[in-house]
Design a protein around this motif. Structure first.
Motif, PDB file in Angstrom:
ATOM      1  N   LEU A 424       0.751  -1.543  -0.323  1.00 47.19           N
ATOM      2  CA  LEU A 424       0.012  -0.258   0.280  1.00 47.19           C
ATOM      3  C   LEU A 424       0.933   1.412   0.020  1.00 47.19           C
ATOM      4  O   LEU A 424       0.435   1.889  -0.064  1.00 47.19           O
ATOM      5  N   CYS A 425       2.034   1.061   0.330  1.00 46.45           N
ATOM      6  CA  CYS A 425       3.046   2.252   0.202  1.00 46.45           C
ATOM      7  C   CYS A 425       3.996   1.836  -0.032  1.00 46.45           C
ATOM      8  O   CYS A 425       4.858   0.866  -0.468  1.00 46.45           O
ATOM      9  N   ALA A 426       5.073   2.780   0.022  1.00 45.22           N
ATOM     10  CA  ALA A 426       6.643   2.707  -0.595  1.00 45.22           C
ATOM     11  C   ALA A 426       7.669   3.253   0.877  1.00 45.22           C
ATOM     12  O   ALA A 426       7.381   4.638   1.326  1.00 45.22           O
ATOM     13  N   LEU A 427       8.495   2.876   0.554  1.00 47.87           N
ATOM     14  CA  LEU A 427       9.990   2.988   1.657  1.00 47.87           C
ATOM     15  C   LEU A 427      10.476   4.118   0.970  1.00 47.87           C
ATOM     16  O   LEU A 427      11.285   3.187   0.127  1.00 47.87           O
ATOM     17  N   MET A 428      10.909   4.817   1.144  1.00 48.93           N
ATOM     18  CA  MET A 428      11.881   6.042   0.859  1.00 48.93           C
ATOM     19  C   MET A 428      12.836   6.198   1.177  1.00 48.93           C
ATOM     20  O   MET A 428      13.559   7.270   1.879  1.00 48.93           O
ATOM     21  N   GLY A 429      13.664   5.131   1.452  1.00 45.41           N
ATOM     22  CA  GLY A 429      14.647   5.113   2.600  1.00 45.41           C
ATOM     23  C   GLY A 429      15.052   5.974   4.092  1.00 45.41           C
ATOM     24  O   GLY A 429      13.804   6.125   5.111  1.00 45.41           O
ATOM     25  N   ASP A 430      15.732   6.531   3.883  1.00 46.50           N
ATOM     26  CA  ASP A 430      16.181   7.605   5.592  1.00 46.50           C
ATOM     27  C   ASP A 430      14.664   9.061   5.521  1.00 46.50           C
ATOM     28  O   ASP A 430      14.409   9.781   6.251  1.00 46.50           O
ATOM     29  N   LYS A 431      13.987   9.030   3.779  1.00 48.41           N
ATOM     30  CA  LYS A 431      12.855  10.083   3.871  1.00 48.41           C
ATOM     31  C   LYS A 431      11.108   9.228   4.509  1.00 48.41           C
ATOM     32  O   LYS A 431      10.280  10.889   4.503  1.00 48.41           O
ATOM     33  N   GLY A 432      10.792   8.288   5.193  1.00 48.34           N
ATOM     34  CA  GLY A 432      10.180   8.538   5.405  1.00 48.34           C
ATOM     35  C   GLY A 432       9.353   7.114   4.468  1.00 48.34           C
ATOM     36  O   GLY A 432       9.859   6.267   3.481  1.00 48.34           O
ATOM     37  N   VAL A 433       8.286   6.849   5.384  1.00 46.95           N
ATOM     38  CA  VAL A 433       6.836   6.330   4.140  1.00 46.95           C
ATOM     39  C   VAL A 433       6.477   6.653   3.293  1.00 46.95           C
ATOM     40  O   VAL A 433       6.055   8.422   3.830  1.00 46.95           O
ATOM     41  N   GLU A 434       5.528   6.697   1.809  1.00 49.72           N
ATOM     42  CA  GLU A 434       4.721   7.713   1.201  1.00 49.72           C
ATOM     43  C   GLU A 434       3.797   6.522   0.647  1.00 49.72           C
ATOM     44  O   GLU A 434       3.837   5.492   0.428  1.00 49.72           O
ATOM     45  N   ARG A 435       2.817   6.980   0.911  1.00 48.36           N
ATOM     46  CA  ARG A 435       1.887   6.253   0.010  1.00 48.36           C
ATOM     47  C   ARG A 435       1.932   5.954  -1.032  1.00 48.36           C
ATOM     48  O   ARG A 435       1.443   6.928  -1.915  1.00 48.36           O
ATOM     49  N   ARG A 436       0.889   4.804  -1.662  1.00 51.10           N
ATOM     50  CA  ARG A 436       1.395   4.446  -3.148  1.00 51.10           C
ATOM     51  C   ARG A 436       0.138   3.954  -3.587  1.00 51.10           C
ATOM     52  O   ARG A 436       0.270   3.092  -4.699  1.00 51.10           O
ATOM     53  N   SER A 437      -1.200   3.538  -2.462  1.00 57.33           N
ATOM     54  CA  SER A 437      -1.970   3.257  -2.556  1.00 57.33           C
ATOM     55  C   SER A 437      -3.165   3.867  -2.961  1.00 57.33           C
ATOM     56  O   SER A 437      -3.350   4.431  -2.423  1.00 57.33           O
ATOM     57  N   PRO A 438      -4.545   4.000  -3.916  1.00 57.42           N
ATOM     58  CA  PRO A 438      -5.879   4.431  -4.517  1.00 57.42           C
ATOM     59  C   PRO A 438      -6.340   4.038  -3.704  1.00 57.42           C
ATOM     60  O   PRO A 438      -7.981   4.197  -2.912  1.00 57.42           O
ATOM     61  N   TRP A 439      -5.773   2.375  -2.418  1.00 60.33           N
ATOM     62  CA  TRP A 439      -7.012   1.905  -2.053  1.00 60.33           C
ATOM     63  C   TRP A 439      -7.711   2.368  -0.311  1.00 60.33           C
ATOM     64  O   TRP A 439      -8.094   1.986   0.290  1.00 60.33           O
ATOM     65  N   VAL A 440      -5.907   3.186  -0.215  1.00 60.89           N
ATOM     66  CA  VAL A 440      -6.405   3.613   1.791  1.00 60.89           C
ATOM     67  C   VAL A 440      -5.977   5.528   1.311  1.00 60.89           C
ATOM     68  O   VAL A 440      -5.531   5.482   0.614  1.00 60.89           O
ATOM     69  N   SER A 441      -6.984   5.362   2.076  1.00 58.20           N
ATOM     70  CA  SER A 441      -6.601   6.978   2.260  1.00 58.20           C
ATOM     71  C   SER A 441      -5.381   7.818   2.855  1.00 58.20           C
ATOM     72  O   SER A 441      -4.747   6.751   3.660  1.00 58.20           O
ATOM     73  N   PRO A 469      -2.082  11.942  -4.695  1.00 56.13           N
ATOM     74  CA  PRO A 469      -0.993  12.948  -5.255  1.00 56.13           C
ATOM     75  C   PRO A 469       0.056  13.268  -5.435  1.00 56.13           C
ATOM     76  O   PRO A 469       0.691  12.073  -5.623  1.00 56.13           O
ATOM     77  N   SER A 470       0.424  14.390  -6.198  1.00 51.94           N
ATOM     78  CA  SER A 470       1.584  14.322  -6.695  1.00 51.94           C
ATOM     79  C   SER A 470       2.952  13.722  -6.020  1.00 51.94           C
ATOM     80  O   SER A 470       3.023  14.242  -5.524  1.00 51.94           O
ATOM     81  N   ASP A 471       4.186  13.857  -7.044  1.00 58.27           N
ATOM     82  CA  ASP A 471       5.492  13.764  -5.984  1.00 58.27           C
ATOM     83  C   ASP A 471       5.026  14.900  -5.473  1.00 58.27           C
ATOM     84  O   ASP A 471       5.966  14.616  -3.955  1.00 58.27           O
ATOM     85  N   ALA A 472       4.841  16.741  -5.403  1.00 55.65           N
ATOM     86  CA  ALA A 472       5.439  17.275  -4.923  1.00 55.65           C
ATOM     87  C   ALA A 472       4.517  17.766  -3.900  1.00 55.65           C
ATOM     88  O   ALA A 472       4.842  17.880  -2.238  1.00 55.65           O
ATOM     89  N   ASP A 473       3.410  17.320  -3.815  1.00 54.08           N
ATOM     90  CA  ASP A 473       2.375  17.157  -2.515  1.00 54.08           C
ATOM     91  C   ASP A 473       2.287  16.262  -1.888  1.00 54.08           C
ATOM     92  O   ASP A 473       1.962  15.897  -0.353  1.00 54.08           O
ATOM     93  N   ALA A 474       3.274  15.073  -2.367  1.00 58.02           N
ATOM     94  CA  ALA A 474       2.207  13.598  -1.376  1.00 58.02           C
ATOM     95  C   ALA A 474       3.278  13.604   0.198  1.00 58.02           C
ATOM     96  O   ALA A 474       4.194  14.558   0.180  1.00 58.02           O
ATOM     97  N   LEU A 475       2.565  13.301   0.943  1.00 53.71           N
ATOM     98  CA  LEU A 475       2.847  12.969   2.316  1.00 53.71           C
ATOM     99  C   LEU A 475       3.521  12.269   2.748  1.00 53.71           C
ATOM    100  O   LEU A 475       3.376  10.317   2.003  1.00 53.71           O
ATOM    101  N   ARG A 476       4.490  11.863   3.759  1.00 56.57           N
ATOM    102  CA  ARG A 476       6.216  10.976   3.558  1.00 56.57           C
ATOM    103  C   ARG A 476       5.668  11.150   5.513  1.00 56.57           C
ATOM    104  O   ARG A 476       5.525  12.413   6.858  1.00 56.57           O
ATOM    105  N   TRP A 477       5.442  10.065   6.294  1.00 56.86           N
ATOM    106  CA  TRP A 477       5.793   9.691   7.420  1.00 56.86           C
ATOM    107  C   TRP A 477       7.056   9.152   7.945  1.00 56.86           C
ATOM    108  O   TRP A 477       7.629   8.038   7.529  1.00 56.86           O
ATOM    109  N   PRO A 478       7.666  10.029   9.179  1.00 58.10           N
ATOM    110  CA  PRO A 478       8.989   9.420   8.966  1.00 58.10           C
ATOM    111  C   PRO A 478       8.925   7.843  10.426  1.00 58.10           C
ATOM    112  O   PRO A 478       7.981   7.830  10.529  1.00 58.10           O
ATOM    113  N   ILE A 479       9.821   6.677   9.891  1.00 57.43           N
ATOM    114  CA  ILE A 479       9.685   5.919  10.812  1.00 57.43           C
ATOM    115  C   ILE A 479      11.993   5.689  11.559  1.00 57.43           C
ATOM    116  O   ILE A 479      12.263   6.017  11.382  1.00 57.43           O
TER     117      ILE A 479
END
Length: 496
Positions: A424-441, A469-479
């Motif tokens: 449902l999401c992508a691991l962006m390394g040290d930038k955190g996790v980003e949503r990549r699925s339209p199935w969840v909010s 959202p576009s890459d510029a607007d995508a939310l990321r959550w730190p882990i």
């Protein structure tokens, strides 16, 4: 002639070279500060003749040659405003620029000739005298270029003929960071705990050796080190955040200093030496006193030479190591630039050089996984799937068979879906996790990441459709960095 004549020669600059223990190794004499070195013994015919010739040439200057321009630069605010160590080093090369006694010397070149394109041949011939010491040759050209740039700024030259002449030294410091193996080899070769601390502290602070050896305990605060830097002539203060590893190392250094002080106090009580005081600096030697720069530099070099396998990294590479640590800790390029005193563009370039291979491979693997997953989803509609933690751990990502199961699921089954979070999401390394699925909010995914950031686990959710959202607007959550590294290793392994 004898040494009694030496005091009559005015303006002689004397430089005394000492070994790490403070013993005089050699004494050098120069016609004036920044002037040519004088051969022979003071008072000898050779010495006096060289002195008189140097001053004769200086007086004979008409003011319209390169040597005169170099001396004007040396007296300018642009030069005097440099750090003391930089001025000392550059004076040696300004003396080489001013020389006008041998075939390749350029000090006598007329100012007018410096705007002629053909002068580049003379400048390259001058540089190539040191072709077997490429770094010296390049540094000489760097100083020459600065002198010519000064002349251009002052309206004395129309061009800088040294621009674009290239470099002889092509050393690539890519990936030259101190690894745990380098540190271990260095520590094993260290003759004392005190000398073993040096590269460890450099890797955790990013300080140059000139600043490291004068770092005091008073400059170490509860959350950061605040250190006026020598390169800025002590006009700028580096504010260095204290990582947990840094605090642990500083505690070990303090413990060693206390233990060494007790040892020296016992020796003093038995009449073996004076009673010592605790050093004010963080780094100190076995006599419980602060290091002199030359002594510390020599000891570090000797320890590297004695290490097995030999550590070939420069101590300056520790700054890149520290930049990597800050990147992993989640700092942005502008924040790292503030800490290291670099401009942001340079930080971006050096991060590309110093970031470790594991991070690069992890990022590539993540992008491949994301693109393949998106391509599969675009071809077939989603459906439910049940995967165990063990199966996800084994593969690190969703396989085509999983997508086929989704395609055959009924509408009722899709209302409550069980699915690996990594799908449902992508691991962006040290930038955190980003949503990549339209199935969840974003709200659902953010709450799930906050609850447990382990992406290789099965989650249950009600499938919906949410615009990506576009890459510029995508939310990321730190882990946590450790969690990201472990998941990255599993993703990398799944694509080997």
């Amino acid at each position: 002639m004898d040494a009694d004549m030496t005091p009559q020669l005015k303006g002689i600059n004397t430089y005394v070279r000492r070994d790490p223990d403070g013993k005089v190794v050699a004494t050098y004499f120069y016609a004036w500060k920044g002037g040519p070195r004088l051969p022979g013994k003071p008072g000898s015919r050779e010495f006096v003749a060289a002195y008189e010739e140097a001053h004769r040439q200086a007086k004979a200057r008409t003011g319209d040659d390169l040597a005169s321009l170099a001396l004007k630069y040396q007296a300018s605010p642009e030069f005097t405003g440099l750090a003391e160590g930089t001025r000392k080093e550059w004076r040696r090369f300004i003396s080489l620029i001013c020389a006008d006694g041998s075939e390749f010397d350029i000090g006598g070149l007329p100012i007018a000739a410096l705007d002629d394109p053909r002068v580049k041949g003379d400048l390259l011939a001058w540089r190539d005298q040191w072709q077997h010491t490429k770094r010296k040759a390049d540094f000489a050209m760097q100083v020459l270029s600065r002198v010519l740039s000064f002349g251009r700024q002052r309206g004395l030259l129309a061009t800088n003929a040294a621009v674009g002449l290239g470099h002889l030294y092509n050393g690539n410091r890519a990936d030259q960071i101190w690894t745990p193996e380098d540190i271990a080899a260095y520590v094993d070769a260290s003759t004392s705990p005190e000398i073993s601390f040096v590269p460890q502290l450099a890797c955790l602070t990013g300080l140059r050796l000139h600043d490291l050896h004068t770092l005091t305990w008073d400059e170490v605060g509860p959350v950061a080190i605040e250190k006026p830097t020598r390169k800025s002539n002590y006009t700028k203060v580096a504010v260095i955040p204290l990582l947990d590893e840094t605090k642990e190392l500083l505690a070990r250094i303090k413990t060693q200093q206390l233990a060494r002080n007790e040892e020296l106090l016992r020796a003093a009580a038995s009449g073996s030496g004076p009673e010592p005081a605790l050093p004010a600096t963080v780094l100190s030697h076995t006599l419980g006193r602060s290091w002199k720069y030359s002594g510390l530099s020599t000891r570090v070099s000797d320890t590297q030479k004695a290490s097995s396998p030999r550590v070939t990294k420069h101590l300056h590479d520790a700054r890149g190591t520290f930049a990597t640590r800050l990147r992993r800790a989640g700092l942005t390029a502008p924040e790292i630039a503030d800490v290291l005193g670099w401009d942001e563009e340079r930080v971006e370039k050096l991060l590309a050089i110093y970031v470790d291979r594991q991070t690069i491979v992890m990022g590539i693997a993540e992008r491949i996984q994301r693109l393949e997953a998106e391509a599969r989803v675009a071809q077939k509609p989603p459906g439910p799937v049940s995967m165990t933690r063990a199966s996800v751990d084994a593969v690190g990502s969703t396989k085509p068979s999983t997508v086929r199961k989704l395609a055959t699921a009924s509408n009722e089954e899709r209302n409550r879906m069980k699915y690996p979070l990594i799908g449902l999401c992508a691991l962006m390394g040290d930038k955190g996790v980003e949503r990549r699925s339209p199935w969840v909010s974003d709200d659902w995914l953010g709450a799930e990441i906050a609850r447990d950031p382990w992406l290789f686990r099965e989650v249950e959710f009600e499938a919906g459709y949410f615009d990506l959202p576009s890459d510029a607007d995508a939310l990321r959550w730190p882990i946590p960095a450790s969690t990201a590294e472990e998941m990255g290793r599993r993703l990398t392994a799944s694509y080997r």
